[in-house]
Write an enzyme that holds these catalytic residues in place. Structure first.
Site, PDB file in Angstrom:
ATOM      1  N   ASP A  52     -26.358  -1.637   8.235  1.00  0.00           N
ATOM      2  CA  ASP A  52     -27.761  -1.677   7.671  1.00  0.00           C
ATOM      3  C   ASP A  52     -28.251  -2.814   7.028  1.00  0.00           C
ATOM      4  O   ASP A  52     -29.197  -3.387   6.759  1.00  0.00           O
ATOM      5  CB  ASP A  52     -28.021  -0.355   6.768  1.00  0.00           C
ATOM      6  CG  ASP A  52     -27.238  -0.140   5.595  1.00  0.00           C
ATOM      7  OD1 ASP A  52     -25.936  -0.440   5.665  1.00  0.00           O
ATOM      8  OD2 ASP A  52     -27.658  -0.126   4.553  1.00  0.00           O
ATOM      9  N   CYS A  99     -21.938  -0.127  -2.559  1.00  0.00           N
ATOM     10  CA  CYS A  99     -21.043  -1.282  -2.995  1.00  0.00           C
ATOM     11  C   CYS A  99     -21.152  -1.723  -4.472  1.00  0.00           C
ATOM     12  O   CYS A  99     -21.860  -1.226  -5.095  1.00  0.00           O
ATOM     13  CB  CYS A  99     -20.993  -2.419  -2.148  1.00  0.00           C
ATOM     14  SG  CYS A  99     -21.282  -1.805  -0.392  1.00  0.00           S
TER      15      CYS A  99
END
Length: 639
Positions: free
Chosen positions: A103, A2
């Site tokens: 996660d 990201c």
């Protein structure tokens, strides 16, 4: 994988103003996370956390920033936190975080349980920004090797951070200016650890955390190293190599298996080197279905490895995607876009080739690949490592002028730090000599007062070099500088994420790395064979042609090797190195630089010609960066 961005300015507590500052920062990181966007504002603190998401794990459950149910803690994560399922079962994450299936969701519960020491239990490639509202504490964390980037700027107003420098430069409190000292470092290819091309913007160093606390209305900062690649002070010279071979094999299998974990298909980058071929071989064994392999090919046989890569693809039954690149792809608009994404100069158009490759990966509907970066660093694969231990064996071949110096160089700061001047920095010392005469008067004055070679040495912890083997010292100093500053930035994350594609370097799993440093030098390099222990560990995976092959120079063909490439580069020079821009940037004397370029095109010494090509690339891109970031020129489209 990201993009993260944000800022903390305690004096600004207007919600509209916070949003107006954060949105442009996220806009410029859209390529890192096109799937989703999120933000969390702590308005009364003047703090904003932002996130752009590339969904790979927990596709429907990974919205960020992630908060605790009471809203007192929030976190943004870039990267992958492996072993998250095992950790999640022990933490009961749902007790803290409602949306706990990704996660990244393990970070807050681990922090709440263990405090800042939770970082030691993290496995993966990550950059984390966590805010603790109860303690008025902000924490920036970067992974052990710096696979994932994280930058920040601190000024009188507060702190601004982002996954890429371009996000920080969008904040109204940060003025986009190129740093003259950083320009010298870029020209010689070696940045000071923690520095960037831009004045006032720093990189959080690998294995470090930055803690920011609000006290009496002011922000106080402290940086701490939480991990380092620590070589032992002695090795067992009579050690049996067999256990080390098995140890490498076991840990690398586990690292590759771990990185195949995803909710989207995972492919492999495949060159002709033993590193990526080992990764593909293991991934093929571990995965039930055929693996997709992505390979770059060049139109110059001296620099092309695709025939060896095809051999490996055929052996494993991989579905190979071959991308042939010529001057049309390596120069022009793609070169400019690669420079913008890199946020610094690069010496070779391999960066542009990597940009094209990640673009092809995404076109094939893949979001993630496993790569071979880190193998040379850990197992002594580069020719300069062997030179530092065994001495000069040849003139360097294709490495001469780029990765190896034709003449031995020494520098007092490096002699003091290491007991010798590492061979990896010597060619860049010669590059410094090449571009020094091209500088403008003010830059020559700066260079007379400032020693860029010595400044790099000063940034390295001498406690990690004293009493170590020469090979260990050479590997450590390279990892602290060129691995993070070059291979993992413009050669890695920045070109991959430019096209929303995640790279997972299995060799840089910390379990592999912490074991690799214990391997005696004569097992890493044995009988003059670099990466011997890795070759033996992968003997049943690699074709014999590759198992027996020496290290190859994985570079794109330099411009001087081809009149068509030279013409393409010259066209860019004519466009960017105008009299007005060279004067405005102020780094070079234009007349001297122009003559240097003219002479470079007729240079007959191959090593000197390669070095000239490096100088030209850096000089061109310094002006390109100024145009893109300071002048604000628009980026070209690429067909």
């Amino acid at each position: 994988m990201c993009g993260i961005a944000g800022f903390w300015n305690p004096s600004r507590t207007n919600e509209r103003q916070l949003r107006h500052s954060l949105d442009p920062m996220l806009d410029v990181l859209d390529h890192r996370g096109p799937d989703e966007r999120g933000s969390r504002l702590f308005v009364d603190q003047g703090l904003a956390l932002g996130h752009t998401r590339l969904s790979i794990i927990g596709l429907a459950h990974g919205h960020q920033p992630i908060e605790t149910d009471d809203g007192d803690y929030a976190v943004t994560v870039n990267g992958e936190l492996y072993d998250y399922k095992r950790i999640r079962t022990r933490l009961a994450c749902n007790a803290y975080v409602t949306n706990a299936k990704s996660d990244s969701a393990i970070a807050l519960p681990m922090y709440l349980r263990d405090g800042l020491s939770f970082v030691h239990d993290l496995r993966g490639e990550f950059a984390i920004v966590l805010y603790d509202h109860r303690e008025k504490q902000l924490v920036l964390i970067r992974d052990r090797f710096g696979v994932k980037p994280l930058y920040y700027a601190i000024n009188d107003q507060g702190i601004v951070w982002g996954s890429e420098v371009k996000a920080i430069l969008k904040h109204p409190d940060v003025d986009p200016r190129l740093c003259p000292k950083a320009a010298l470092h870029q020209m010689m290819q070696v940045m000071v650890p923690g520095s960037t091309a831009f004045a006032g913007v720093e990189a959080l160093m690998p294995g470090h955390m930055l803690v920011v606390k609000l006290r009496d209305g002011r922000l106080e900062t402290k940086t701490t190293r939480w991990w380092d690649l620590e070589f032992p002070t002695s090795h067992d010279g009579a050690a049996d190599p067999a256990p080390f071979v098995q140890g490498v094999q076991d840990r690398l299998i586990d690292a590759v298996a771990t990185r195949l974990e995803a909710d989207v298909p995972v492919g492999c980058y495949l060159s002709g080197g033993i590193d990526s071929c080992s990764i593909l071989g293991l991934a093929t064994t571990l995965q039930q279905s055929p693996v997709k392999a992505f390979t770059i090919a060049f139109d110059n046989a001296e620099y092309d490895e695709s025939n060896i890569a095809k051999l490996m693809a055929d052996r494993t039954g991989a579905e190979q995607e071959l991308l042939l690149l010529t001057e049309k792809e390596l120069y022009g608009p793609a070169f400019e876009r690669a420079t913008w994404h890199a946020e610094r100069t690069f010496y070779n158009t391999l960066a542009v080739a990597k940009w094209h490759m990640s673009r092809r990966v995404r076109a094939c509907n893949y979001k993630a690949v496993i790569t071979g970066e880190g193998s040379d660093e850990l197992f002594g694969g580069y020719p300069f490592f062997k030179r530092d231990w065994h001495g000069r064996e040849d003139d360097g071949g294709l490495f001469a002028g780029a990765l190896l110096a034709e003449e031995d160089q020494q520098h007092p700061a490096w002699q003091d730090l290491c007991g010798f001047t590492p061979s990896w920095i010597q060619p860049w010392m010669l590059t410094l000599q090449r571009f020094g005469p091209l500088l403008s008067g003010p830059m020559k004055d700066l260079l007379a007062q400032y020693d860029p070679v010595g400044e790099v040495a000063a940034a390295i912890d001498p406690n990690q070099t004293r009493g170590r083997h020469r090979l260990d010292v050479s590997q450590y100093t390279w990892c602290k500088t060129m691995l993070e500053g070059q291979i993992l930035t413009w050669g890695g994350d920045r070109m991959d994420m430019a096209n929303s594609m995640e790279a997972r370097p299995a060799f840089l799993d910390h379990h592999v790395a912490e074991y690799a440093v214990t391997i005696p030098p004569e097992v890493r390099i044995r009988g003059g064979v670099e990466k011997w222990v890795l070759r033996e560990a992968m003997v049943n995976v690699l074709p014999r042609e590759l198992y027996e092959r020496k290290k190859f120079a994985f570079m794109a063909p330099p411009a001087h090797t081809d009149p068509v490439k030279r013409a393409a580069l010259q066209e860019m020079i004519d466009h960017w190195l105008t009299e007005d821009r060279v004067r405005e940037v102020g780094f070079f004397d234009r007349g001297t630089l122009t003559k240097f370029i003219q002479d470079a095109w007729v240079e007959t010494d191959a090593a000197v010609a390669r070095r000239n090509d490096i100088v030209i690339n850096h000089a061109l891109q310094l002006h390109m960066l100024h145009g893109q970031y300071v002048e604000g020129l628009p980026l070209p489209t690429v067909d």
